[in-house]
Scaffold this active site. Structure first.
Site, short mmCIF file in Angstrom:
data_model
loop_
_atom_site.label_atom_id
_atom_site.label_comp_id
_atom_site.label_asym_id
_atom_site.label_seq_id
_atom_site.Cartn_x
_atom_site.Cartn_y
_atom_site.Cartn_z
N LYS A 35 16.50 6.90 -18.14
CA LYS A 35 15.11 7.36 -18.06
C LYS A 35 14.28 6.46 -17.15
O LYS A 35 14.73 5.35 -16.78
CB LYS A 35 14.51 7.40 -19.47
CG LYS A 35 14.42 6.01 -20.11
CD LYS A 35 14.14 6.10 -21.60
CE LYS A 35 14.08 4.70 -22.20
NZ LYS A 35 13.98 4.73 -23.67
N TYR A 255 -7.58 -15.94 -4.38
CA TYR A 255 -8.74 -15.28 -4.98
C TYR A 255 -9.27 -16.07 -6.17
O TYR A 255 -8.48 -16.58 -6.97
CB TYR A 255 -8.37 -13.87 -5.46
CG TYR A 255 -8.21 -12.90 -4.32
CD1 TYR A 255 -9.29 -12.56 -3.51
CD2 TYR A 255 -6.97 -12.31 -4.06
CE1 TYR A 255 -9.14 -11.65 -2.48
CE2 TYR A 255 -6.80 -11.40 -3.03
CZ TYR A 255 -7.90 -11.08 -2.24
OH TYR A 255 -7.76 -10.19 -1.22
C1 LIG Z 1 15.00 3.86 -24.20
C2 LIG Z 1 15.82 4.21 -25.37
C3 LIG Z 1 17.09 3.60 -25.56
C4 LIG Z 1 17.58 2.45 -24.71
O1 LIG Z 1 16.99 1.26 -25.15
P1 LIG Z 1 17.33 -0.16 -24.50
O2 LIG Z 1 16.56 -1.14 -25.29
O3 LIG Z 1 16.86 -0.08 -23.07
O4 LIG Z 1 18.80 -0.31 -24.59
C5 LIG Z 1 17.88 4.09 -26.59
N1 LIG Z 1 17.44 5.07 -27.42
C6 LIG Z 1 16.23 5.64 -27.28
C7 LIG Z 1 15.79 6.70 -28.23
C8 LIG Z 1 15.38 5.22 -26.27
O5 LIG Z 1 14.16 5.78 -26.15
#
Ligand SMILES: *Cc1c(COP(=O)(O)O)cnc(C)c1O
Length: 362
Positions: A35, A255
């Site tokens: 994702k 800055y």
């Molecule tokens: C993003 C997500 C993961 C992966 O989590 P990590 O901490 O990046 O390994 C797994 N399960 C769900 C439901 C998620 O939203």
């Protein structure tokens, strides 16, 4: 000549990290989480490189569409499920698997007319209190989903761990117990573990693990390094020095004049800033590697530049190489210095930064 900021994405490291997930959970299948543009590494690029994953997981149907359009035919799980009938029919057409976490999603199933059945993962809220049905109501929700006639049988079941990054936190055991109790005597595949669960909580591995951050080479634990877990950095963010100046005690830098030279010092300017995704909140002292050695960031991070104390390397020249994170400084270390997490830094690298891909052939 380009400005200098660039990200190298090492697909060999990505594949090696997938193997590390497999070795950690040898009885489980692996749903690789890609994702948010592959945690900033490129959605399609990462999905193609992870051909050895049994399935891919994304947050939304839109992300899954990108994968199918890109020719990915492996199973894809949509972790937030559907939001409306259009999502649901696209999911059925593209053979996507859907998390089902709320009453409104059940109603969508009950009202839909789909070309064929969809695979559903019922999400149980075992303690994170974000998404999911309560342990008491989950199997009833499953029965309604089955009665809709729109889903494949048997149903699948998932939950998400809130505190698995802390190996001393007993809440993970509580979540595992609630999940097991809710599903006593119920058939169907199960999935619980994110990266921290995959590497640190064998009892959470179940039929499918869902590693995300570990695939990109960052440690999922609050304590402990990625390399200690056998993980290799996938993104290496670099740039170069574009100016080196000798300043006097009392001179102000950047800055807000937030840095005042405590003595005569040599200050380098590197071509990277928050416009590239380097965190604006990185404070003075955050380590930056110049010519293979660590030096402290000083003053405020600007949109296009950072300033570095090069007093210990006064002969540094414009054009010399700078690493922000990757091989010589872990992204976890920078995240900690900037009071954030590696996920945010990796996702935040902007489209201004050109990407070079390294793979077996190169
Ligand atoms: C993003 C997500 C993961 C992966 O989590 P990590 O901490 O990046 O390994 C797994 N399960 C769900 C439901 C998620 O939203």
């Amino acid at each position: 000549m380009s400005r200098g900021a660039k990200a190298v994405i090492d697909l060999r490291a990505l594949r090696s990290n997938l193997q590390t997930a497999r070795r950690a959970a040898p009885q489980s299948r692996v749903m690789a989480v890609v994702k948010a543009n592959g945690y900033g590494h490129g959605l399609l690029r990462v999905a193609q490189a992870l051909e050895a994953a049994d399935a891919l997981a994304v947050a939304s149907v839109d992300e899954a569409v990108v994968l199918r359009d890109g020719g990915i035919s492996r199973p894809i799980v949509v972790l937030e499920g559907c939001f409306d009938q259009e999502d649901l029919s696209r999911a059925a057409e593209l053979d996507l698997q859907l998390a089902l976490h709320a009453e409104f999603q059940l109603q969508l199933l009950e009202q839909c007319e789909l070309s064929g059945p969809v695979t559903i993962w019922i999400k149980i809220d075992t303690g994170m209190h974000r998404l999911g049905f309560s342990p008491e109501s989950a199997t009833a929700a499953g029965e309604r989903a089955m009665a809709s006639g729109a889903v494949s049988k048997p149903l699948r079941w998932m939950t998400h761990l809130a505190c698995a990054d802390d190996l001393a936190d007993s809440r993970t055991f509580t979540q595992l117990e609630r999940f097991a109790d809710a599903l006593q005597g119920i058939e169907g595949e199960r999935s619980i573990a994110n990266s921290a669960g995959t590497l640190g909580w064998p009892a959470a591995q179940a039929d499918w693990v869902r590693p995300g951050i570990m695939l990109y080479g960052s440690s999922p634990f609050i304590a402990g390094s990625a390399s200690a877990s056998g993980l290799k950095p996938v993104m290496i963010l670099t740039t170069r020095i574009i100016a080196v100046t000798a300043l006097k005690m009392g001179d102000e830098v950047g800055y807000g004049a937030s840095w005042v030279c405590p003595e005569d010092m040599v200050v380098g300017v590197a071509a990277i800033g928050y416009g590239d995704g380097y965190p604006r909140h990185a404070p003075s002292g955050t380590p930056v590697v110049v010519n293979g050695r660590r030096h402290p960031l000083i003053g405020r991070v600007s949109m296009d530049m950072i300033t570095i104390d090069l007093s210990r390397a006064p002969n540094t020249q414009p054009g010399d190489p700078v690493e922000l994170w990757g091989a010589q400084i872990s992204v976890d270390e920078v995240a900690e210095a900037a009071s954030t997490i590696s996920y945010e830094l990796l996702c935040g690298v902007t489209t201004r930064v050109p990407v070079t891909v390294v793979d077996e052939e190169s």
